[in-house]
Every structure is written in structure tokens, then in C-alpha cells.
Write an enzyme that holds these catalytic residues in place. Structure first.
Site, PDB file in Angstrom:
ATOM      1  N   GLY A 526     -23.443 -14.737  28.712  1.00 57.03           N
ATOM      2  CA  GLY A 526     -22.644 -15.005  29.899  1.00 57.03           C
ATOM      3  C   GLY A 526     -23.067 -14.122  31.047  1.00 57.03           C
ATOM      4  O   GLY A 526     -23.717 -13.096  30.867  1.00 57.03           O
ATOM      5  N   ARG A 527     -22.697 -14.529  32.246  1.00 59.20           N
ATOM      6  CA  ARG A 527     -22.958 -13.721  33.431  1.00 59.20           C
ATOM      7  C   ARG A 527     -21.934 -14.050  34.481  1.00 59.20           C
ATOM      8  O   ARG A 527     -21.324 -15.116  34.497  1.00 59.20           O
ATOM      9  CB  ARG A 527     -24.378 -13.916  33.965  1.00 59.20           C
ATOM     10  CG  ARG A 527     -24.721 -15.308  34.433  1.00 59.20           C
ATOM     11  CD  ARG A 527     -26.086 -15.349  35.143  1.00 59.20           C
ATOM     12  NE  ARG A 527     -27.151 -14.796  34.322  1.00 59.20           N
ATOM     13  CZ  ARG A 527     -27.958 -13.819  34.755  1.00 59.20           C
ATOM     14  NH1 ARG A 527     -27.795 -13.310  35.952  1.00 59.20           N
ATOM     15  NH2 ARG A 527     -28.942 -13.374  33.985  1.00 59.20           N
ATOM     16  N   ASP A 642      -9.733 -11.545  39.408  1.00 58.48           N
ATOM     17  CA  ASP A 642     -10.704 -12.616  39.151  1.00 58.48           C
ATOM     18  C   ASP A 642     -10.276 -13.431  37.935  1.00 58.48           C
ATOM     19  O   ASP A 642     -11.049 -13.611  36.992  1.00 58.48           O
ATOM     20  CB  ASP A 642     -12.105 -12.033  38.957  1.00 58.48           C
ATOM     21  CG  ASP A 642     -13.198 -13.091  39.144  1.00 58.48           C
ATOM     22  OD1 ASP A 642     -12.893 -14.161  39.705  1.00 58.48           O
ATOM     23  OD2 ASP A 642     -14.339 -12.847  38.725  1.00 58.48           O
TER      24      ASP A 642
END
Length: 788
Positions: A526-527, A642
């Protein structure tokens, strides 16, 4: 004064320079300290500041053997106890020899230890303040230590940095908190905090070694049921000279001896209760003139993990049979089992503790189940430490992951069942030998290594002839020696901070360890905006997720460790667990637990059929619980900033765990922990309007993002672009049953729509979201049972 270049005059100047602080100290007024002056720990009885009418004193206060702190206290002429109301860095006392408080030429008050290392400073140099550097420090009659510049403007004051006590006229604001002492006779930071939470309510919080939670006002009731309001965001409270306390959340109270002329203090005591004290001049002692309506045993963490508070008739801490105190002098550390629990349901049993309950940390609340069924639920879960069970016409089952804030009394209608090994022969009684909530600890000797020789700057001990002969060389050597020792001391303190982080229960990894564990960072999973995540395997066979952070602010390594230790202490079943970190040169990495089913985004916006409606409910509820914990139960003010499907991870049972919940603390926040952020955070499509409109940032930005996430969870559509349901004409066949299920999702949609209201004050808190979704879950379950 101009320095003469000859060796003899330089040396003479050097000797005179060392005597200046002593001359200034002898000539200064008793309530003031001027630039260049010092207070010496070795003259602690004489080197004190005294307020104009003698109510308060400020100076070196002994906190242990060979250990002193700079403090403010009530004068012994009024108070025989010399009650301390403020301390400078109470977690780092200084040596009884060679330490001093100086108003340095650069304009700041600084507390220096025996090795001349700066332990604490007001940081009020000319470059750091708009008003200018400090010229004089005065102790006012209010108990406020004030530093003023040449124009007599205040550049720093102790009232802006309280420890555990609030004095009349000293405001408590959004950025301030009162923190209890650790124990009787021990002045270091304790576990209990009074401050305004993110709902603008003045609250009491237990911030223990492993967890934190709000216990006052009553967390079982809403803000308004507790007689408070969350609509006033000024977060301001003050105690006036009459003994009246007024807070912006509608909390009001007055001293029982209401009126002028009484010395008072409002103190967060070490038992977690805020008390207003009035000084009895006749006996020179303090009497309680107000305290909240709060049963002592309802204070969270009072008896630590596994400990139980009982009334006999006063509050008393005790351990169940088979448990013993971890630390004999500190009940906050709780009780430890004298046995080992194995993860095998056939090898465990339960002991019953009648009329006993442990607050919170329910794994999976169940209703209308039998006692036997509740036992089986706990036996089948290795994380279950025990369960509460109440008949009360319902048959309610509360499996617990942590046994904390235990209470026992006839007013509890349910019983507690603690898991133990089957071979243990224990009864459901308490260990009376450990009774007593006393936390009295003996003051410890200051055990600290100091660099020798050059660090001890008692220059007057050098022979005069030696000074005259080698004056210039000595000055040069001292300068280089100071630089070397200062650097060494900073390194030692950073090392000590690293040790504190390691002792928190997670470890510091080397970069080479993580490079090996991730196969040279070869398996990317993931990023995002904060960095790239790789799958790894540690030497102890734990599968982990390793995140390489990018875009960190240019802070010191010590600051990074401090922030990481805060994140490491945050513990909740719906938050991803952090195992450790790496901080080498410019490299910053975090090591998390690995979740088998990946992100919610991967499962939600694909053709996967694994997300049942029950799973979606569980994901919505678990995510809400995690955010509620961050907003309302954590000591630290943590906003996620976020919230999105990429940051909600799913375990093998599709239970949600929120990730990246602490990264906003590791990035530049623009100064402090209030609602000021230096730049916009979040992801397009999930960001609340206040980010764009430059409005104050509160927890409601997370509520907005959560609302978008729930809408995506319900509809299966991405906020940044809709996805089709099915392919090749099969979408209609999948859409019909989906629409039929939508009637049961009505509550979720309503909650989501409330969460994304443009006006932040209209949005609910995360605890209100949890309550709403929990009710919805129960309704859906009943509907499913009727259909079956």
C-alpha cells in the site's frame, strides 16, 4: 565592560565575572530576580523569592534525597505543609549541589543542573518573543511568577503553565491541563488529568500506563444529561477570589466558605478527584470546600489493571484471589495473575465475583444469551480475560479484553467472571491482605551520572596564581569543555528518551532489521500521502506492515520519539497496533500489525462478495468506536485528519481497525494541540468544508470524513467516482436484493448525512454515532430473527 587583551587582566576579568551572580543575588529585592542574577540550590533556605505580602515563596524545594525542583509554594507562615502549587519540569529534578536558577543575559529564566545542563527554560530570548527578552522575574501576591521585559510587559508567566493546581484568578483554557502528582510525597507527573476535551467539556481523564479514558462527567450520559453544553467552544474556566468557579461548558460551583479573604486552591489530587481547598488560618491546614459528586470507586484506573475498588466503608483497593499487586507502593499498577492462561478453551474455567464490574473494553456485547453461552463466547476468544453477566430480565453478556476500573458493591446487579486455568483451585473472593488505596512512596535518591571535572564550574576553587598564569588558556579550555559536555549531555538525554519509548511496550528497530524483514522492501502492500507500506516478517515470526514515512517536519529526534511514544500508548481493539519504530539519521519507519484482509477500499470497490451487510454494520460501528476513542477517551488530543476506506483495515473476520490514526501528530501542526494546522490535511472527496473555508479545525472534520465513508459503505460507490454494480447486464440481478436490504440501512444513511452537515456544530460526536449505530444493529438483528 571591555575585556583587556593582556593575560593578567583577562584572568582578573575572568575571576570578577564569576563573582557577578553572587553580587547581584545579594543586592536583589526579595520578590524579584534581575537579569544576570541566580538562585542557588545550596542556599535554598535563603535564595527565595517572596511575594509582596508573604503569601507565596519561590525557590528550590526538596523532592527527594539529593533532589530538588524549582517550585512555588504557600509560605510556611500560613501553611505548615508548604503546599506546592507549581513546579518547573517536575519530572526532572536537579542535584542538591551546583544547581541554580538563572535569569540569563539572553533574557530567559533557566534551571541548570549540576553539570550546567539546561533542564528547563522559559525560552524568552529576544528572537523568541515579540515583547522582548526578560529583564526581571517577580513573584506576585497571586502566586504567579512573572517574567517581564524592559518595558514591564509580561513575556512569560507560570499561570500559563499549571501543574496540578489552579489558583484564584488563574484561567484554565483550551490548551492547559491540570495533571495530578504520581503519589503521596512524589511530585512527578501522575495519571489523572482535568482539561477541556474535544467536545468543549471540562472532563477528568485517567491516562494510565497502557490506556486512557474519561470518567467525569459520567460517560454513560450525554453532555446535556450531565448538565453541560458543548456549543461554547471558548473552553475557558476560572476560579475567582470569592471562591466561585465558572466554566464555558456551564459547570458552576462555589466554595462552602464563599466570600473574600480566604486562601484557596483547586487541585487535581492523586486519587483522580478535583478538589477546592480553603486554608484554615487557625490550624494552618487545608479543608475541602468543594468536590464533585463522584463516587471514589468510579474513578478509572484507581486500582489499576485487574484491581477492584470496594467500600469498607472507605474506598479500598484489593486483588481477586490468584492475583497480587504489581508494585507494593502503587495501586495504579494494578494486580498481576499468579498463573498463566493458555489459549485453549478446554483448559480454562471461571471464578465468579458477585456484584462486581469492570468498566469498558467490551469485546462483543451480546443480549438475550444464557450464562453458559456467555462463557463459551469468552472461552473461544483468546483475547477475552473475563466477562460480566447480568440477568436483569435480559441476559446481557459483556466479554472483556482488559479488566480495568474494577468496582464491587451491592449496587451492582451483575457478576464478573474471570478466566483462570482449569487446574487452579481459586474462589471468587478478594485478597484482603492487599487492602488499602494508599500510594505513599518513599522519596528516592537522585541517581544521575554527571560529567566530572570541567562540568563542575566552581571556578573560585582554582588557585589565584594558577588563574593568573594560565587565564587565557583556561578560558579557551572551558569553552571547548562546555561545548563537549553540553553535546554529551544532550546525547545522554536523547538516549534516555529512547529508553522511555522502549519501556512503553514496543521497541526501536534498526533500519537493517526492517530491511531484512521486508526482503529489502520488496513486497509493497500500500501507499498513501504519508508513505509506502511493505509487508514484513520479524525474527519472532510475526507478520508486520512496515511504513516508510515521507514528508515529516524537520523536528528533532527527541521530538519524534516523544510523539511515537504517545501513539504507542494509544490502545483500542479497533485501532491498528503499533509494534515499534525506526529512527536512524533521516529514516523514519513505523511497524504495525498486519491485517489479513487488507483495506476496506480493496474489499469495497471490487467485485468481492465477502462484505455482507452484517460485515458492513460491524465495520461502521467499529470505525466509529475507534474515532470516538481518539476524540473523547485519549489523553492526547488526536485527530485522524484522513478518514477514508484506505485507512480502515480488516482482519480475518472482517473486523475493522483504523490505521494512520496518529500520523497527524508526527507532521507539522503549526505550533500546538489546539485547532490550528499549518496546512490542509486529508484526501479529496473526504475533506470537511472547514479545511477549505479556513475555519477552526475540530474533531468534526473526522466526523465529516466518517460520514462519507459510511455512504460509500452503504452504496458501494466511491466518493470520487461511481462504480457499476456487476458486469455484462448482471447488475440488475444484484441491484434488486441490494435495494431490498436498503430499508435496514436507513439509520446508517441518516447518521452519515448528519455527519456531513456543512455546519460543524450540527454534526454529532463520535460517541453519539456509536450509540445510534448500536441501536440500528439491534433492530437489524431482530428483523433478521423474525425473517428466519
Amino acid at each position: 565592560m571591555r575585556i583587556i587583551t593582556s593575560v593578567g587582566c583577562s584572568s582578573l576579568f575572568f575571576v570578577m565575572l564569576t563573582a557577578v551572580p553572587f553580587i547581584l543575588a545579594a543586592s536583589r529585592p526579595s520578590n524579584a530576580l534581575y537579569r544576570g542574577g541566580s538562585l542557588s540550590v545550596e542556599r535554598s533556605s535563603a535564595d527565595v523569592l517572596i511575594s509582596e505580602q508573604g503569601t507565596f515563596k519561590a525557590g528550590f524545594y526538596q523532592v527527594g534525597e539529593n533532589a530538588f525542583s524549582f517550585a512555588i509554594w504557600f509560605s510556611e507562615t500560613l501553611d505548615r505543609q508548604k503546599t506546592v502549587v507549581w513546579m518547573a519540569d517536575r519530572d526532572w529534578p536537579v542535584n542538591s549541589r551546583g544547581s541554580r536558577l538563572s535569569l540569563r543575559k539572553r533574557g530567559d529564566l533557566a534551571l541548570l543542573d549540576a553539570d550546567a545542563n539546561v533542564v528547563w527554560t522559559t525560552a524568552t530570548t529576544t528572537t523568541n518573543t515579540t515583547a522582548g527578552a526578560g529583564e526581571v522575574a517577580e513573584l506576585w501576591e497571586t502566586g504567579n511568577l512573572v517574567l517581564m521585559d524592559g518595558d514591564m510587559r509580561v513575556v512569560w508567566q507560570s499561570f500559563d503553565h499549571p501543574t496540578d493546581t489552579l489558583l484564584p484568578g488563574q484561567p484554565l483554557t483550551r490548551s492547559l491541563r491540570l495533571v495530578s502528582r504520581a503519589a503521596e510525597g512524589i511530585y512527578t507527573t501522575g495519571y489523572y488529568v482535568a482539561h477541556f476535551n474535544d467536545d468543549n467539556v471540562l472532563s477528568f481523564i485517567y491516562d494510565g500506563p497502557n490506556t486512557s479514558s474519561i470518567y467525569w462527567p459520567n460517560p454513560d450520559y450525554s453532555v446535556f444529561q450531565n448538565g453541560r453544553t458543548s456549543y461554547n467552544s471558548s473552553r475557558y474556566a476560572i476560579l475567582d477570589d470569592m471562591g466561585r468557579f465558572i466554566s464555558s461548558d456551564r459547570l458552576k460551583f462555589s466554595a462552602s466558605d464563599f466570600g473574600l479573604g480566604v486562601k484557596r486552591r483547586l487541585t487535581m489530587d492523586l486519587d483522580g478527584i478535583l478538589r477546592l481547598y480553603s486554608l484554615n488560618h487557625t490550624i494552618k491546614d487545608w479543608e475541602v470546600s468543594w468536590m464533585p459528586v463522584l463516587e471514589r470507586c468510579r474513578v478509572h484506573g484507581l486500582c489499576g489493571e485487574n484491581g477492584i475498588c470496594v467500600y469498607k466503608p472507605s474506598p479500598t483497593c484489593t486483588c481477586p484471589h490468584g492475583f497480587e499487586m504489581k508494585v507494593p507502593t502503587d495501586w495504579n499498577q494494578g494486580c498481576k495473575p499468579e498463573f498463566n492462561i493458555v489459549c485453549n478453551r478446554t483448559e480454562v474455567k471461571f471464578i465468579q465475583l458477585p456484584h462486581t464490574d469492570f468498566y469498558g473494553y467490551d469485546l462483543n456485547y451480546q443480549t438475550k444469551v444464557s450464562l453458559e453461552a456467555c462463557q463459551n463466547i469468552c472461552k473461544s476468544d483468546c483475547n477475552c480475560r473475563g466477562f460480566g453477566y447480568r440477568l436483569d430480565g435480559e441476559g446481557n453478556c459483556y466479554p472483556k479484553s482488559i479488566l480495568l476500573s474494577g468496582q464491587s458493591g451491592s449496587h451492582f446487579f451483575g457478576d464478573m467472571y474471570i478466566k483462570i486455568p482449569k487446574q487452579e483451585n481459586l474462589t471468587g473472593t478478594f485478597d484482603q491482605s492487599n487492602a488499602g488505596c494508599s500510594k505513599v512512596s518513599s522519596p528516592k535518591k537522585l541517581d544521575r551520572d554527571y560529567a566530572s571535572g570541567k562540568a563542575q564550574r566552581d571556578y573560585l576553587k582554582y588557585p589565584i596564581g594558577f588563574v593568573i598564569a594560565f587565564g587565557v588558556a583556561e578560558i579557551i579550555c572551558v569553552a571547548f569543555g562546555w561545548f563537549y559536555i553540553h553535546k554529551k549531555t544532550v546525547d545522554l538525554r536523547n538516549l534516555n528518551q529512547g529508553y522511555v519509548v522502549v519501556s512503553m511496550g514496543f521497541r526501536r528497530f534498526t533500519f537493517e532489521e526492517l530491511k531484512k524483514a521486508t526482503n529489502n522492501f520488496g513486497d509493497e502492500i500500500g501507499r498513501g500521502g504519508s508513505g509506502v507500506v511493505y509487508k514484513g516478517l520479524l525474527d519472532d515470526k510475526r507478520v508486520v506492515a512496515v511504513k516508510k514515512l515521507e514528508g515529516l517536519s524537520h523536528g528533532s529526534e527527541a521530538q519524534f520519539w516523544s510523539e511515537v511514544s504517545t501513539i504507542g500508548r494509544i490502545n483500542h481493539m479497533n485501532l491498528v497496533t503499533m509494534f515499534g519504530f525506526c529512527a536512524e539519521k533521516q529514516k523514519r519507519l513505523l511497524v504495525y500489525e498486519y491485517l489479513e484482509n487488507g483495506s476496506l477500499e480493496k474489499n469495497l470497490f471490487s467485485n468481492s462478495t465477502m462484505l455482507t451487510w452484517q460485515n458492513r454494520y460491524n465495520i461502521a460501528l467499529g470505525t466509529a468506536k475507534a474515532l470516538a476513542y481518539l476524540h473523547e477517551e485519549c489523553l492526547e488530543w488526536v485527530l485522524h485528519c484522513d478518514v477514508k476506506p484506505q485507512n480502515v483495515l480488516l482482519d480475518k473476520n472482517f473486523q475493522p481497525k483504523v490505521a494512520d490514526f496518529g500520523l497527524s501528530k508526527l507532521f507539522d501542526r503549526g505550533g500546538n494541540n489546539n485547532s490550528e494546522f499549518s496546512r490542509v490535511r486529508g484526501t479529496r472527496g473526504y475533506m470537511a468544508p472547514e479545511w477549505i473555508l479556513n475555519l477552526p479545525i475540530t474533531s468534526k472534520v473526522d466526523v465529516y470524513s466518517y460520514g462519507i465513508l459510511v455512504l460509500e459503505l452503504v452504496t458501494g460507490r466511491n466518493s470520487t467516482g461511481f462504480q457499476q454494480i456487476g458486469e455484462n447486464g448482471e447488475g440488475y440481478k444484484q441491484l434488486i436484493p441490494w435495494i431490498r436490504e436498503m430499508s435496514s440501512m436507513e439509520t446508517l444513511i441518516k447518521v452519515a448525512l448528519l455527519c456531513i452537515e456543512e455546519e460543524r456544530d450540527v454534526r454529532p460526536s463520535m460517541s453519539q454515532v456509536v450509540d445510534s449505530i448500536t441501536v440500528a444493529c439491534l433492530v437489524v438483528k431482530e428483523m433478521n430473527e423474525e425473517i428466519e
